[in-house]
Design a protein around this motif. Structure first.
Motif, PDB file in Angstrom:
ATOM      1  N   GLN A 148       0.845  -1.186   0.000  1.00 35.96           N
ATOM      2  CA  GLN A 148       0.000   0.000   0.000  1.00 35.96           C
ATOM      3  C   GLN A 148       0.880   1.235   0.000  1.00 35.96           C
ATOM      4  OE1 GLN A 148      -3.272   0.640   2.534  1.00 35.96           O
ATOM      5  NE2 GLN A 148      -4.504  -0.568   1.146  1.00 35.96           N
ATOM      6  N   ASN A 181      -3.305   0.297  -3.412  1.00 37.37           N
ATOM      7  CA  ASN A 181      -2.485  -0.880  -3.666  1.00 37.37           C
ATOM      8  C   ASN A 181      -1.635  -0.628  -4.909  1.00 37.37           C
ATOM      9  OD1 ASN A 181      -3.729  -2.178  -1.534  1.00 37.37           O
ATOM     10  ND2 ASN A 181      -5.237  -3.171  -2.827  1.00 37.37           N
ATOM     11  N   LEU A 199       0.407  -7.593   0.859  1.00 38.84           N
ATOM     12  CA  LEU A 199      -0.947  -7.153   1.216  1.00 38.84           C
ATOM     13  C   LEU A 199      -1.682  -8.246   1.989  1.00 38.84           C
ATOM     14  CD1 LEU A 199      -1.852  -5.516  -2.211  1.00 38.84           C
ATOM     15  CD2 LEU A 199      -1.169  -4.335  -0.109  1.00 38.84           C
TER      16      LEU A 199
END
Length: 165
Positions: free
Chosen positions: A59, A64, A96
């Motif tokens: 991020q 993203n 992530l």
């Protein structure tokens, strides 16, 4: 006369089979995806190759993205091209908390039917490797630019890979 008709029919059948085939081969067999221990490309195990580029899903400012946003791969003799034909190896890691896709392809406006196009879905915390024959990277696109990103993430950021040859 009959022999000419048979030869013509053979060429016609061959042409129809080639045009109707949905498979397009790259120059040396295309992209291979796998783990460091089990993957190989053009007969060379991933674990014996140096990682040329590493991409990380993370991020950045609440979006993203694949990091780095721009990467340069030199295939000239002083760069990776001086490795006597060894394939190029990319490391792709997802940091992530959800699955994330790494899609690498030529710019669609400049892409030919045999241009590089690969997609890989990574689970959270997963690392995979992408092996590409050097010759496949020399014929990827007319403008030497590949795009990487997650096409399903409309708010995500994509990156560019410049191939210098």
């Amino acid at each position: 006369m009959m022999r000419g008709s048979v030869i013509f029919s053979g060429f016609l059948l061959f042409g129809l089979l080639c045009v109707g085939s949905p498979v397009f081969a790259l120059q040396s067999g295309g992209v291979e995806i796998g783990d460091l221990e089990t993957g190989s490309v053009t007969g060379q195990p991933f674990k014996r190759l140096d990682v040329d580029l590493a991409f990380t899903a993370m991020q950045i400012s609440g979006k993203n993205a694949w990091y780095p946003p721009t990467a340069i791969l030199s295939l000239v003799a002083g760069g990776t091209g001086g490795r006597a034909g060894r394939p190029v190896l990319f490391q792709v890691t997802n940091t992530l908390s959800t699955d994330y896709t790494f899609h690498l392809s030529a710019d669609s406006a400049m892409a030919g039917p045999t241009s590089l196009n690969t997609t890989l879905v990574l689970k959270p915390g997963e690392t995979k490797y992408i092996g590409i024959p050097t010759s496949d990277l020399t014929y990827v696109t007319a403008n030497n630019l590949l795009i990487y990103g997650n096409p399903a993430d409309k708010g995500g950021l994509s990156g560019q890979l410049l191939v210098i040859r």
